[in-house]
Design a protein around this motif. Sequence first.
Motif, PDB file in Angstrom:
ATOM      1  N   ALA A 175     123.198 121.587  64.543  1.00 15.03           N
ATOM      2  CA  ALA A 175     121.850 121.007  64.565  1.00 15.03           C
ATOM      3  C   ALA A 175     121.903 119.520  64.884  1.00 15.03           C
ATOM      4  CB  ALA A 175     121.157 121.243  63.229  1.00 15.03           C
ATOM      5  N   VAL A 176     122.867 118.812  64.286  1.00 18.28           N
ATOM      6  CA  VAL A 176     123.019 117.377  64.559  1.00 18.28           C
ATOM      7  C   VAL A 176     123.385 117.151  66.018  1.00 18.28           C
ATOM      8  CG1 VAL A 176     124.401 115.331  64.060  1.00 18.28           C
ATOM      9  CG2 VAL A 176     123.603 116.776  62.179  1.00 18.28           C
ATOM     10  N   ALA A 177     124.374 117.909  66.504  1.00 16.97           N
ATOM     11  CA  ALA A 177     124.826 117.728  67.884  1.00 16.97           C
ATOM     12  C   ALA A 177     123.719 118.032  68.888  1.00 16.97           C
ATOM     13  CB  ALA A 177     126.042 118.629  68.149  1.00 16.97           C
ATOM     14  N   ILE A 178     123.012 119.131  68.668  1.00 16.55           N
ATOM     15  CA  ILE A 178     121.932 119.524  69.579  1.00 16.55           C
ATOM     16  C   ILE A 178     120.808 118.499  69.553  1.00 16.55           C
ATOM     17  CG2 ILE A 178     120.113 121.246  69.967  1.00 16.55           C
ATOM     18  CD1 ILE A 178     122.142 123.357  68.990  1.00 16.55           C
ATOM     19  N   SER A 179     120.477 118.001  68.369  1.00 14.53           N
ATOM     20  CA  SER A 179     119.411 117.004  68.256  1.00 14.53           C
ATOM     21  C   SER A 179     119.775 115.712  68.967  1.00 14.53           C
ATOM     22  CB  SER A 179     119.121 116.729  66.773  1.00 14.53           C
ATOM     23  OG  SER A 179     118.041 115.842  66.630  1.00 14.53           O
ATOM     24  N   VAL A 180     121.035 115.285  68.855  1.00 15.21           N
ATOM     25  CA  VAL A 180     121.480 114.079  69.557  1.00 15.21           C
ATOM     26  C   VAL A 180     121.395 114.272  71.070  1.00 15.21           C
ATOM     27  CG1 VAL A 180     123.485 112.617  70.048  1.00 15.21           C
ATOM     28  CG2 VAL A 180     122.953 113.251  67.687  1.00 15.21           C
ATOM     29  N   ILE A 181     121.861 115.428  71.538  1.00 18.02           N
ATOM     30  CA  ILE A 181     121.789 115.724  72.972  1.00 18.02           C
ATOM     31  C   ILE A 181     120.338 115.719  73.455  1.00 18.02           C
ATOM     32  CG2 ILE A 181     122.161 117.525  74.703  1.00 18.02           C
ATOM     33  CD1 ILE A 181     124.659 118.334  73.089  1.00 18.02           C
ATOM     34  N   GLY A 182     119.448 116.320  72.658  1.00 14.25           N
ATOM     35  CA  GLY A 182     118.033 116.308  73.021  1.00 14.25           C
ATOM     36  C   GLY A 182     117.464 114.909  73.094  1.00 14.25           C
ATOM     37  N   GLY A 183     117.899 114.048  72.166  1.00 16.73           N
ATOM     38  CA  GLY A 183     117.434 112.660  72.196  1.00 16.73           C
ATOM     39  C   GLY A 183     117.904 111.929  73.438  1.00 16.73           C
ATOM     40  N   VAL A 184     119.148 112.177  73.836  1.00 14.35           N
ATOM     41  CA  VAL A 184     119.667 111.562  75.067  1.00 14.35           C
ATOM     42  C   VAL A 184     118.847 112.024  76.264  1.00 14.35           C
ATOM     43  CG1 VAL A 184     121.652 111.470  76.634  1.00 14.35           C
ATOM     44  CG2 VAL A 184     122.003 111.299  74.155  1.00 14.35           C
ATOM     45  N   PHE A 185     118.568 113.318  76.337  1.00 15.33           N
ATOM     46  CA  PHE A 185     117.751 113.839  77.435  1.00 15.33           C
ATOM     47  C   PHE A 185     116.337 113.252  77.410  1.00 15.33           C
ATOM     48  CE2 PHE A 185     120.131 118.137  78.080  1.00 15.33           C
ATOM     49  CZ  PHE A 185     121.246 117.423  78.499  1.00 15.33           C
ATOM     50  N   LEU A 186     115.783 113.124  76.206  1.00 23.44           N
ATOM     51  CA  LEU A 186     114.405 112.658  76.073  1.00 23.44           C
ATOM     52  C   LEU A 186     114.245 111.221  76.556  1.00 23.44           C
ATOM     53  CD1 LEU A 186     111.496 113.122  75.067  1.00 23.44           C
ATOM     54  CD2 LEU A 186     112.270 112.417  72.794  1.00 23.44           C
ATOM     55  N   PHE A 187     115.212 110.358  76.206  1.00 19.60           N
ATOM     56  CA  PHE A 187     115.084 108.945  76.556  1.00 19.60           C
ATOM     57  C   PHE A 187     115.675 108.618  77.919  1.00 19.60           C
ATOM     58  CE2 PHE A 187     115.070 108.879  71.814  1.00 19.60           C
ATOM     59  CZ  PHE A 187     113.768 108.412  71.670  1.00 19.60           C
ATOM     60  N   SER A 199     113.076 118.531  76.353  1.00 15.94           N
ATOM     61  CA  SER A 199     113.962 117.540  75.743  1.00 15.94           C
ATOM     62  C   SER A 199     113.500 117.167  74.340  1.00 15.94           C
ATOM     63  CB  SER A 199     114.019 116.286  76.621  1.00 15.94           C
ATOM     64  OG  SER A 199     114.501 116.580  77.919  1.00 15.94           O
ATOM     65  N   GLU A 200     112.196 116.988  74.199  1.00 12.91           N
ATOM     66  CA  GLU A 200     111.654 116.616  72.896  1.00 12.91           C
ATOM     67  C   GLU A 200     111.865 117.732  71.874  1.00 12.91           C
ATOM     68  OE1 GLU A 200     107.650 114.349  71.419  1.00 12.91           O
ATOM     69  OE2 GLU A 200     107.372 116.188  72.576  1.00 12.91           O
ATOM     70  N   ARG A 201     111.711 118.959  72.304  1.00 16.96           N
ATOM     71  CA  ARG A 201     111.910 120.085  71.375  1.00 16.96           C
ATOM     72  C   ARG A 201     113.373 120.199  70.942  1.00 16.96           C
ATOM     73  NH1 ARG A 201     107.434 121.201  74.049  1.00 16.96           N
ATOM     74  NH2 ARG A 201     105.797 122.305  72.903  1.00 16.96           N
ATOM     75  N   ILE A 202     114.286 119.948  71.863  1.00 18.44           N
ATOM     76  CA  ILE A 202     115.698 119.986  71.506  1.00 18.44           C
ATOM     77  C   ILE A 202     116.003 118.891  70.488  1.00 18.44           C
ATOM     78  CG2 ILE A 202     118.039 119.665  72.394  1.00 18.44           C
ATOM     79  CD1 ILE A 202     117.087 120.860  75.043  1.00 18.44           C
ATOM     80  N   ALA A 203     115.390 117.739  70.664  1.00 21.11           N
ATOM     81  CA  ALA A 203     115.659 116.607  69.771  1.00 21.11           C
ATOM     82  C   ALA A 203     115.026 116.771  68.397  1.00 21.11           C
ATOM     83  CB  ALA A 203     115.160 115.310  70.417  1.00 21.11           C
TER      84      ALA A 203
END
Length: 243
Positions: A175-187, A199-203
Amino acid sequence: MPTSTVDTGRVRSNRTWLPWATAVCWLLTLSYFPVSLVVAHGWPAGYSMSGNYISDLGITRCGEYTDRDGASRWVCSPDHAVQNVMFVSTGLLTFAGALGWARMWRGRRFRAGCALVAVAGLGITGIGLAPWDIRPQAHDTIALAQWFAQLAGMVLIMAEVARRRRGLAVGTMLAVAISVIGGVFLFARNHFGLGAGVSERIAFDTLTVWSGQVGCVLLLTPEGGRRGGRHPETGRSNRRRHG
């Protein structure tokens, strides 16, 4: 004698209702997903999972909106009130679940992590109370704070969870890893082709998925997922003696 009997009854009562109530709070957060799908289905012009943000579901006024990349999108969410109530209730359930879990297991880092997850829950509530079209700056600030709080909270929780429930620890790490990846995609600019919504949903939504996993573990495991250690109320070992 009477005092001892009362104290024992209180301990048994707590061991019975606290894990159950905490698990139910975590599991009820999953209602966020079907409710959001129903709200999205009600859009007259159609809701795009990739092109629209999660917060667009809670925007109160129909119109053309521009995101930070300069891209414009049409937003019209007739059931925005339902979505905002869902944000508020999901946040409060997350808050209650985190506080309940903090009472069940020991460890300073674990309880600090639960406190941060509880803060993240309040952030979700704040998002519902401050729709983006009404308070955009407050909405974005709360959302960013929520993301950092949920990541830090899960990281602090991980060590104690790994000691007690390895399966949940793996889920927490993912969950931590996926959320970080989503944040990178989002920004990132153009979101690596995934779109802002995905991207926002992944984060962000990884927190709610993880909450459901926590709820299942606490509900299906005797004594709320405790394995070894000492009971938080009596201080006695939870391990059975053999022989």
